[in-house]
Design an enzyme around this catalytic site. Structure first.
Site, PDB file in Angstrom:
ATOM      1  CG  ASP A  53      -0.203  -0.037   2.548  1.00  0.00           C
ATOM      2  OD1 ASP A  53       0.855  -0.841   2.822  1.00  0.00           O
ATOM      3  OD2 ASP A  53      -0.542   0.908   3.153  1.00  0.00           O
ATOM      4  CG  ASP A  56       2.999  -0.913   4.872  1.00  0.00           C
ATOM      5  OD1 ASP A  56       3.098  -1.270   3.640  1.00  0.00           O
ATOM      6  OD2 ASP A  56       2.006  -0.553   5.509  1.00  0.00           O
ATOM      7  CE1 TYR A 197      -4.886   2.067   3.543  1.00  0.00           C
ATOM      8  CE2 TYR A 197      -3.562   0.150   4.256  1.00  0.00           C
ATOM      9  CZ  TYR A 197      -3.715   1.502   3.467  1.00  0.00           C
ATOM     10  OH  TYR A 197      -2.562   2.359   2.966  1.00  0.00           O
ATOM     11  CD  GLU A 445       3.290   5.201   5.020  1.00  0.00           C
ATOM     12  OE1 GLU A 445       3.457   3.958   4.960  1.00  0.00           O
ATOM     13  OE2 GLU A 445       2.293   5.636   6.057  1.00  0.00           O
TER      14      GLU A 445
END
Length: 464
Positions: A53, A56, A197, A445
Site C-alpha cells: 500500500d 511497509d 484500513y 509516506e
C-alpha cells in the site's frame, strides 16, 4: 483463516509507488516462508505479485484494488493522451500487475485472499523487501467470513481493467455476486486490517460502485438496475460526501452515474439519475467552495490546497483533481455548466481549479516543495519507505535484520539512498507546513492510491 504465502524477492527500488506505513516497521518480501501458527496444516497459496500500500511490506487488498480502479479509469478517459506521452504501455503494465494478482487471490467464486502480512509484526521491523522476515500469513474472506467492501472494490477494479483491455473476465462478476450475497465488512472478518484500513463507510458504497463498473464493462442492464434500485437504501442518492477515497466511493459513483445519457433512460430511471447527479455536483461545488452551506465546502490551506485531514491529505486532493477533470470534460462534451448555489461554473473554470491543485503538488506552494518524489529541484528526501530508505542489495548485499534497519537506517538524518520516483507523499499540514523527516509518516509516506488518480490528470494536462 490464515495461510502462509510464498513471495518472490523484489528490488528495493522496483516499485516506485510501493506502500509505506506507520511509525513502526515491517519486514519485506521474503523468498522463504514458514507455516502459519494459526493454520491447522502447512498450506501454501501462490500470492506472488500485487502492490504494497505504501512504505511497509503488507498487501492490503482494499487500497490495492482502489489503486487499480483509478489507474484503469484514468486510462479509459485519457488513453490517447497517455499514448501521446509515451506512457500508455506503462499504464497497462501497472494495471495488469494488479489484476493478475487479483485473479490469483480469487481461486474460487466465494473465496478472496484480501491481505498478506499484518501490521503488528510488519511495523515492528524496518527491512528491505529482499530481507523480510516478518509474517507472510494470508487472510481471506469467504461465505462464513464476508467482506463485501473488498470484494466490491476488487470487482470494480477488474471491471474497469476489462474496459481497458477490451475483454471480459468472469472473476469480477463472481466477486460482485459473492460480496452481494454474503454481506459484511471485511475488517470484521479480517481483524488484522483494523487500525490500518478500516472500512469506516461500510460496504454499500462499494457494492454500488462495483455494479456501476460492471454495467460500464458489460452493458448488462441488471447492473444498472441494481445501482438505481439500491440508490436510496445504500446511500447513493442520499449521502452528500466531501471526500473520495479508498474507503468512501460515493462521490466517484455519483460522478459515474451522472455521466449516463439521461435521455436514453426510461422515465422512471431519469429521476434517480438526476438525484445521483445532484449529489455529484454537491461534491464538486464543495471542492470549488461554492456550496450554500459553507460547512459542506472543503477547507483550504492558506496556499490554496484542498484540506481534508492531517494524515495523508494529498490522497483526497488527487482524487478531487481527477473527478473535477473528468466532469469538466463531461460538461464540455455536453455543452453544459455546473450549477452551484447562485453560481454557474463552466468546464474551463473546473479544469483550471483542478490544475491549481496539481500545480501545488508539483511545487507551486509556500514551501516551494514538489510532493511528487523525483520531480522538480526540491522534493522530499526522507520518504517514510523501507525500500527507499535502505541501500539497495546491489550496493549493500548483506542481510539487514528486523530491528537493525531501525538502528542503522530509519533514524538517519541523511537523505534516502534510493529515490521513490513517482510516489506522492502525504503532503503538508493545514498551514502549508511540511517537515521532511522519515519518522513523520503522516506527511512523508507515499501511497499507491495517492499517485494513481493523478496519472489520468497528468495525461490530460500534458495535452491541454
Amino acid at each position: 483463516m490464515t495461510i502462509t504465502t510464498r513471495s518472490p524477492s523484489l528490488s528495493s527500488t522496483s516499485n516506485p509507488n510501493a506502500p509505506a506505513a506507520s511509525p513502526t516497521t515491517k519486514d519485506s518480501l521474503g523468498a522463504t516462508t514458514l507455516p502459519s501458527p494459526m493454520a491447522s496444516t502447512k498450506e501454501y497459496v501462490d500470492l506472488v505479485g500485487g502492490y504494497y500500500d505504501a512504505g511497509d511490506n503488507i498487501k492490503f487488498g482494499l487500497p490495492m484494488a482502489f489503486t487499480v480502479t483509478m489507474l484503469s479509469w484514468g486510462v479509459i478517459e485519457y488513453g490517447e493522451q497517455l499514448a501521446t506521452a509515451g506512457e500508455y504501455t506503462h499504464a497497462l503494465e501497472a494495471i495488469k500487475w494488479g489484476t493478475d494478482y487479483f485473479i490469483k487471490a480469487h481461486p474460487h467464486p466465494n473465496v478472496f485472499w484480501a491481505q498478506v502480512g499484518d501490521g503488528a509484526t510488519d511495523h515492528y521491523c524496518w527491512q528491505r523487501p529482499e530481507d523480510m522476515t516478518t509474517s507472510r500469513q494470508a487472510y481471506k474472506i469467504d461465505e462464513n467470513n464476508p467482506g463485501s467492501d473488498v470484494a466490491g472494490e476488487t470487482a470494480a477494479a477488474m471491471a474497469a481493467a476489462a474496459i481497458v483491455f477490451s475483454r471480459t473476465n468472469p472473476h469480477y462478476s463472481h466477486l460482485f455476486e459473492f460480496g452481494d450475497k454474503h454481506r459484511g465488512k471485511y475488517d470484521e472478518s479480517i481483524k488484522e486490517a483494523k487500525g490500518y484500513y478500516s472500512s469506516v463507510s461500510g460496504y454499500k458504497d462499494e457494492l454500488l460502485w462495483a455494479a456501476m463498473w460492471l454495467y460500464k464493462s458489460s452493458g448488462r442492464e441488471e447492473y444498472l438496475k441494481y445501482v438505481l434500485e439500491n440508490g436510496k437504501n445504500f446511500g447513493g442518492i442520499t449521502w452528500g460526501i466531501n471526500e473520495f477515497s479508498w474507503d468512501v466511493k460515493y462521490a466517484g459513483l455519483q460522478i459515474l452515474v451522472s455521466m449516463l445519457r439521461v435521455e436514453e433512460q426510461p422515465k422512471e430511471q431519469k429521476s434517480i439519475i438526476e438525484a445521483y447527479r445532484a449529489k455529484a455536483e454537491h461534491y464538486l461545488c464543495g471542492c470549488l467552495n461554492k456550496n450554500k452551506n459553507n460547512l459542506t465546502n472543503l477547507k483550504r490551506t492558506p496556499g490554496g490546497l484542498l484540506y481534508t485531514r492531517k494524515w495523508n491529505n494529498l490522497q483526497y486532493v488527487s482524487t478531487a483533481a481527477f473527478l473535477l477533470t473528468v466532469y469538466s470534460d463531461q460538461l464540455q462534451a455536453s455543452n453544459q455548466r455546473l450549477t452551484c448555489h447562485q453560481h454557474e461554473v463552466g468546464p474551463q473554470e473546473m479544469l483550471t481549479f483542478a490544475k491549481s491543485q496539481v500545480d501545488y503538488i508539483l511545487g507551486d506552494n509556500p514551501m516551494a516543495m514538489s510532493y511528487l518524489v523525483g520531480f522538480g529541484p526540491r522534493y522530499p528526501q526522507r520518504v517514510h519507505h523501507r525500500g527507499a530508505s535502505i541501500e539497495s542489495i546491489k550496493t549493500n548485499g548483506g542481510f539487514i535484520g528486523c530491528t537493525q534497519g531501525y538502528d542503522n537506517w530509519y533514524a538517519r538524518l541523511d537523505p534516502n539512498p534510493n529515490v521513490l520516483m513517482g510516489g506522492v507523499v502525504g503532503g503538508p499540514n493545514e498551514k502549508d507546513e511540511f517537515h521532511d523527516e522519515r519518522s513523520n509518516y503522516m506527511q512523508t509516506e507515499a501511497c499507491t492510491y495517492n499517485t494513481a488518480p493523478l496519472v489520468g490528470v497528468f495525461a490530460k494536462l500534458s495535452q491541454n
